[in-house]
Write a protein that holds these residues in place. Structure first.
Motif, short mmCIF file in Angstrom:
data_model
loop_
_atom_site.label_atom_id
_atom_site.label_comp_id
_atom_site.label_asym_id
_atom_site.label_seq_id
_atom_site.Cartn_x
_atom_site.Cartn_y
_atom_site.Cartn_z
N LEU A 79 -6.36 1.94 -15.93
CA LEU A 79 -5.85 2.96 -15.03
C LEU A 79 -4.61 3.62 -15.62
O LEU A 79 -3.70 2.93 -16.10
CB LEU A 79 -5.49 2.32 -13.68
N MET A 80 -4.59 4.94 -15.58
CA MET A 80 -3.41 5.70 -15.95
C MET A 80 -2.79 6.20 -14.64
O MET A 80 -3.46 6.87 -13.86
CB MET A 80 -3.80 6.89 -16.85
N ILE A 81 -1.55 5.78 -14.39
CA ILE A 81 -0.84 6.16 -13.16
C ILE A 81 0.29 7.10 -13.54
O ILE A 81 1.17 6.74 -14.34
CB ILE A 81 -0.22 4.94 -12.45
N ASN A 82 0.29 8.30 -12.97
CA ASN A 82 1.34 9.27 -13.24
C ASN A 82 2.16 9.48 -11.97
O ASN A 82 1.62 9.87 -10.94
CB ASN A 82 0.73 10.60 -13.71
N PHE A 83 3.46 9.20 -12.06
CA PHE A 83 4.38 9.46 -10.95
C PHE A 83 4.95 10.86 -11.14
O PHE A 83 5.45 11.19 -12.22
CB PHE A 83 5.50 8.42 -10.91
N TRP A 84 4.92 11.65 -10.09
CA TRP A 84 5.33 13.05 -10.18
C TRP A 84 5.85 13.51 -8.82
O TRP A 84 5.78 12.78 -7.83
CB TRP A 84 4.14 13.91 -10.61
N ALA A 85 6.37 14.75 -8.78
CA ALA A 85 6.81 15.36 -7.52
C ALA A 85 6.70 16.88 -7.64
O ALA A 85 6.78 17.43 -8.74
CB ALA A 85 8.26 14.97 -7.21
N ALA A 140 8.66 5.75 -1.84
CA ALA A 140 8.91 5.23 -3.19
C ALA A 140 8.68 3.71 -3.27
O ALA A 140 9.38 3.01 -4.00
CB ALA A 140 10.31 5.61 -3.67
N ILE A 141 7.68 3.24 -2.56
CA ILE A 141 7.37 1.81 -2.55
C ILE A 141 6.89 1.36 -3.93
O ILE A 141 7.43 0.43 -4.52
CB ILE A 141 6.29 1.50 -1.48
N TRP A 142 5.88 2.05 -4.45
CA TRP A 142 5.38 1.70 -5.79
C TRP A 142 6.40 2.09 -6.84
O TRP A 142 6.62 1.35 -7.79
CB TRP A 142 4.06 2.43 -6.08
N ALA A 143 7.01 3.26 -6.67
CA ALA A 143 7.97 3.74 -7.67
C ALA A 143 9.11 2.73 -7.87
O ALA A 143 9.48 2.42 -9.00
CB ALA A 143 8.53 5.10 -7.26
N ARG A 144 9.64 2.21 -6.78
CA ARG A 144 10.70 1.21 -6.90
C ARG A 144 10.19 -0.07 -7.55
O ARG A 144 10.84 -0.64 -8.42
CB ARG A 144 11.30 0.89 -5.52
N GLN A 145 9.01 -0.53 -7.11
CA GLN A 145 8.45 -1.77 -7.64
C GLN A 145 8.21 -1.66 -9.15
O GLN A 145 8.35 -2.63 -9.88
CB GLN A 145 7.13 -2.09 -6.93
N GLU A 163 0.80 -1.21 0.00
CA GLU A 163 0.00 0.00 0.00
C GLU A 163 0.84 1.27 0.00
O GLU A 163 1.98 1.27 0.48
CB GLU A 163 -0.94 0.02 1.21
N ILE A 164 0.24 2.30 -0.59
CA ILE A 164 0.71 3.67 -0.37
C ILE A 164 -0.45 4.35 0.35
O ILE A 164 -1.35 3.66 0.84
CB ILE A 164 1.13 4.37 -1.69
N VAL A 210 0.44 9.85 -8.46
CA VAL A 210 1.19 9.30 -7.33
C VAL A 210 2.37 10.24 -7.05
O VAL A 210 3.32 10.31 -7.83
CB VAL A 210 1.68 7.87 -7.61
N SER A 211 2.27 10.94 -5.95
CA SER A 211 3.34 11.85 -5.54
C SER A 211 4.48 11.05 -4.92
O SER A 211 4.25 10.20 -4.05
CB SER A 211 2.81 12.85 -4.51
#
Length: 159
Positions: A43-49, A109-114, A24-25, A79-80
């Motif tokens: 689903l469209m997932i966008n990683f950003w900061a 960065a759990i999802w980001a790393r995965q 989970e995040i 996903v921030s």
């Protein structure tokens, strides 16, 4: 740390071989958010900061795209990857009037790393049964007619 890419890169989809995270995040209310909660819809997932300038340029396009894609039963999740307190990131999004996409917070960065995220912004399109995806690294005008049509076409290919 992530690097960011700034060139507009429409239609730059890459076949993705990532393992979808089961851990989970967080949602903005602090409750757990799992990828499986979106099962059954593309689903469209966008990683950003917040520190990523191209990401900030992209946010209004993603906000509008969330509205346009909803008509086609495609969800958009931001996903921030910020380590800042969630409330600070929420305030940032609210100040930019980014309200329509779902919000997730991946402070560790759990999802980001995965998902092998090494650059920002990066966007994944995941099919409804979460077995296939494509990724797009770099900024895009997600709300343009061309990109909306491209997202729909990619989702059709993934299904």
């Amino acid at each position: 740390q992530f690097i960011h890419t700034s060139a507009y890169s429409d239609n730059n989809w890459q076949k993705s071989t990532v393992v979808f995270p089961e851990m989970e995040i967080l949602k903005q209310d602090g409750t757990e958010l799992y990828l499986k909660q979106f099962f059954g819809r593309p689903l469209m997932i966008n990683f950003w900061a917040t520190w990523c300038a191209p990401c900030i340029v992209e946010l209004p396009h993603l906000n509008k795209a969330a509205s346009l894609l909803k008509e086609f039963n495609i969800d958009v999740l931001l996903v921030s990857t910020d380590r800042a307190p969630i409330q600070d990131v929420i305030a940032f999004l609210d100040s930019k009037q980014i309200y329509l996409p779902f919000r997730g917070f991946d402070r560790r960065a759990i999802w980001a790393r995965q998902m092998n995220v090494s650059a920002l912004p990066v966007t994944f399109l995941v099919n409804a049964d979460q077995t296939k995806s494509v990724s797009h690294t770099g900024i895009a005008d997600w709300s343009s007619t061309r990109m909306i049509e491209d997202v729909r076409a990619q989702v059709d290919i993934l299904n």
